[in-house]
Design a protein around this motif. Structure first.
Motif, PDB file in Angstrom:
ATOM      1  N   UNK A   1     -54.105  48.928  23.874  1.00 50.59           N
ATOM      2  CA  UNK A   1     -54.638  47.600  23.550  1.00 50.59           C
ATOM      3  C   UNK A   1     -53.754  46.846  22.555  1.00 50.59           C
ATOM      4  N   UNK A   2     -52.750  47.513  22.000  1.00 53.37           N
ATOM      5  CA  UNK A   2     -51.821  46.816  21.116  1.00 53.37           C
ATOM      6  C   UNK A   2     -51.037  45.794  21.929  1.00 53.37           C
ATOM      7  N   UNK A   3     -50.814  44.599  21.398  1.00 55.53           N
ATOM      8  CA  UNK A   3     -50.200  43.526  22.183  1.00 55.53           C
ATOM      9  C   UNK A   3     -48.770  43.807  22.644  1.00 55.53           C
ATOM     10  N   UNK A   4     -48.055  44.664  21.928  1.00 45.81           N
ATOM     11  CA  UNK A   4     -46.661  44.939  22.278  1.00 45.81           C
ATOM     12  C   UNK A   4     -46.474  46.290  22.956  1.00 45.81           C
ATOM     13  N   UNK A   5     -47.593  46.918  23.361  1.00 40.93           N
ATOM     14  CA  UNK A   5     -47.531  48.240  23.987  1.00 40.93           C
ATOM     15  C   UNK A   5     -48.070  48.176  25.405  1.00 40.93           C
ATOM     16  N   UNK A   6     -47.283  48.647  26.356  1.00 43.07           N
ATOM     17  CA  UNK A   6     -47.695  48.705  27.764  1.00 43.07           C
ATOM     18  C   UNK A   6     -47.674  50.173  28.182  1.00 43.07           C
ATOM     19  N   UNK A   7     -48.846  50.722  28.504  1.00 44.25           N
ATOM     20  CA  UNK A   7     -48.943  52.110  28.942  1.00 44.25           C
ATOM     21  C   UNK A   7     -49.402  52.126  30.396  1.00 44.25           C
ATOM     22  N   UNK A   8     -48.641  52.812  31.230  1.00 48.24           N
ATOM     23  CA  UNK A   8     -48.978  52.899  32.650  1.00 48.24           C
ATOM     24  C   UNK A   8     -49.080  54.365  33.064  1.00 48.24           C
ATOM     25  N   UNK A   9     -49.923  54.610  34.045  1.00 49.06           N
ATOM     26  CA  UNK A   9     -50.125  55.977  34.539  1.00 49.06           C
ATOM     27  C   UNK A   9     -49.832  56.011  36.031  1.00 49.06           C
ATOM     28  N   UNK A  10     -49.008  56.976  36.426  1.00 53.47           N
ATOM     29  CA  UNK A  10     -48.706  57.192  37.844  1.00 53.47           C
ATOM     30  C   UNK A  10     -49.791  58.114  38.396  1.00 53.47           C
ATOM     31  N   UNK A  11     -50.666  57.565  39.226  1.00 56.11           N
ATOM     32  CA  UNK A  11     -51.783  58.344  39.758  1.00 56.11           C
ATOM     33  C   UNK A  11     -51.315  59.326  40.830  1.00 56.11           C
ATOM     34  N   UNK A  12     -51.963  60.478  40.873  1.00 55.26           N
ATOM     35  CA  UNK A  12     -51.633  61.466  41.896  1.00 55.26           C
ATOM     36  C   UNK A  12     -51.970  60.969  43.296  1.00 55.26           C
ATOM     37  N   UNK A  13     -52.972  60.101  43.383  1.00 52.19           N
ATOM     38  CA  UNK A  13     -53.417  59.626  44.699  1.00 52.19           C
ATOM     39  C   UNK A  13     -52.579  58.463  45.232  1.00 52.19           C
ATOM     40  N   UNK A  14     -51.706  57.911  44.387  1.00 54.95           N
ATOM     41  CA  UNK A  14     -50.916  56.743  44.812  1.00 54.95           C
ATOM     42  C   UNK A  14     -49.696  57.165  45.626  1.00 54.95           C
ATOM     43  N   UNK A  15     -49.363  56.435  46.689  1.00 58.35           N
ATOM     44  CA  UNK A  15     -48.144  56.740  47.456  1.00 58.35           C
ATOM     45  C   UNK A  15     -46.920  56.575  46.562  1.00 58.35           C
ATOM     46  N   UNK A  16     -45.962  57.495  46.682  1.00 59.45           N
ATOM     47  CA  UNK A  16     -44.772  57.451  45.839  1.00 59.45           C
ATOM     48  C   UNK A  16     -43.501  57.495  46.679  1.00 59.45           C
ATOM     49  N   UNK A  17     -42.443  56.927  46.111  1.00 60.01           N
ATOM     50  CA  UNK A  17     -41.149  56.898  46.794  1.00 60.01           C
ATOM     51  C   UNK A  17     -40.060  57.555  45.955  1.00 60.01           C
ATOM     52  N   UNK A  18     -40.480  58.269  44.883  1.00 58.14           N
ATOM     53  CA  UNK A  18     -39.507  58.915  44.010  1.00 58.14           C
ATOM     54  C   UNK A  18     -40.144  60.181  43.448  1.00 58.14           C
ATOM     55  N   UNK A  19     -39.324  60.984  42.753  1.00 64.43           N
ATOM     56  CA  UNK A  19     -39.794  62.229  42.163  1.00 64.43           C
ATOM     57  C   UNK A  19     -39.687  62.130  40.638  1.00 64.43           C
ATOM     58  N   UNK A  20     -40.662  62.706  39.911  1.00 65.16           N
ATOM     59  CA  UNK A  20     -40.657  62.569  38.447  1.00 65.16           C
ATOM     60  C   UNK A  20     -39.418  63.135  37.771  1.00 65.16           C
ATOM     61  N   UNK A  21     -38.989  64.340  38.175  1.00 64.64           N
ATOM     62  CA  UNK A  21     -37.826  64.936  37.521  1.00 64.64           C
ATOM     63  C   UNK A  21     -38.154  65.349  36.102  1.00 64.64           C
TER      64      UNK A  21
END
Length: 276
Positions: free
Chosen positions: A190-210
């Motif tokens: 919720x901090x104005x300068x912080x963007x946190x995103x989560x890669x969901x397991x159920x979402x289609x992906x085109x890359x590998x985490x590594x």
């Protein structure tokens, strides 16, 4: 000027500034003996070393750019964790703090752990308790990592975190401690300068985490492997990591959707404890 003549050149900068070696060493979060070896040309400084020393001296942007360009001639540097342990994990945290204080945009991808800047004290303890530190070393390291988190509230800085969903479920700490950690992530998002995103397991992906990596502006990329931390400074390589980061960013959930996902995982943990 080449990388091995950097040390004497840094010594000249320090002496012309009127600063004593012990003051610069303290500001650069390194020992006096290490600074001495660098200044005498006995040890080739890393990109991080040069960045911290120049910041401690307080040189102009133009001078810093010149010296950093020389430091980046060696595009990739690896420092074994055993050497970092010898340096001291708390001192390493102080070095990272010095770099983060000079970074305007920090992008961090983490498929293994909650990012250090978002960790609760209990989570930090769980991470470093596995390093066989003495209690005094552990306390210093925890304090140093938590001190870094103040940078999140600095004006003019942007922080972008991408975490994979398994990180939120990985029980490196007991369930109720993990609940507190998830609450911390929601709060920080919720901090104005912080963007946190989560890669969901159920979402289609085109890359590998590594593996995890952090991008400081467009200057350096720090990569953590099992045996070492590697710092990349070649712009061509940095571009690869930026591309990977942005690809996962586009595929990850954010904002209220992200907070709902984290909240659901937290609530599932709480219900599990109620029925245990």
């Amino acid at each position: 000027m080449n990388k091995y003549s950097l040390g004497p050149a840094l010594r000249e900068l320090r002496e012309s500034s009127g600063l004593e070696a012990k003051a610069v060493a303290r500001g650069a979060a390194m020992s006096r003996s290490k600074l001495s070896k660098i200044e005498n040309g006995n040890t080739a400084p890393s990109v991080t070393d040069v960045d911290c020393i120049l910041t401690a001296i307080g040189v102009s942007d133009e001078v810093k750019a010149e010296y950093m360009a020389t430091a980046r001639e060696a595009a990739t540097e690896a420092t074994a964790w055993r050497l970092i342990r010898r340096l001291g994990y708390s001192r390493k945290q102080q070095q990272v703090q010095a770099i983060e204080s000079q970074t305007t945009l920090l992008r961090l991808f983490q498929p293994s752990l909650v990012p250090g800047l978002l960790q609760t004290p209990e989570y930090v303890r769980a991470v470093f308790a596995r390093r066989n530190l003495s209690e005094a070393q552990l306390e210093r390291t925890i304090g140093a990592r938590l001190a870094r988190q103040g940078v999140l509230y600095s004006e003019g800085k942007t922080f972008r975190f991408i975490i994979t969903e398994p990180v939120l479920r990985w029980r490196i700490v007991p369930p109720l401690v993990l609940v507190g950690q998830l609450d911390r992530i929601i709060s920080a998002s919720r901090l104005p300068n912080v963007d946190i995103r989560v890669v969901e397991l159920s979402a289609p992906q085109h890359d590998f985490p590594g593996h995890s990596f952090s991008i400081k502006d467009d200057r350096t990329v720090a990569i953590e492997t099992v045996h070492a931390e590697t710092v990349v400074t070649d712009p061509r390589d940095i571009a690869l990591y930026v591309s990977k980061f942005e690809g996962f960013s586009a595929a990850a959930c954010s904002g209220e959707e992200m907070r709902a996902l984290v909240g659901k995982i937290r609530d599932d943990l709480l219900r599990e404890q109620e029925t245990a």
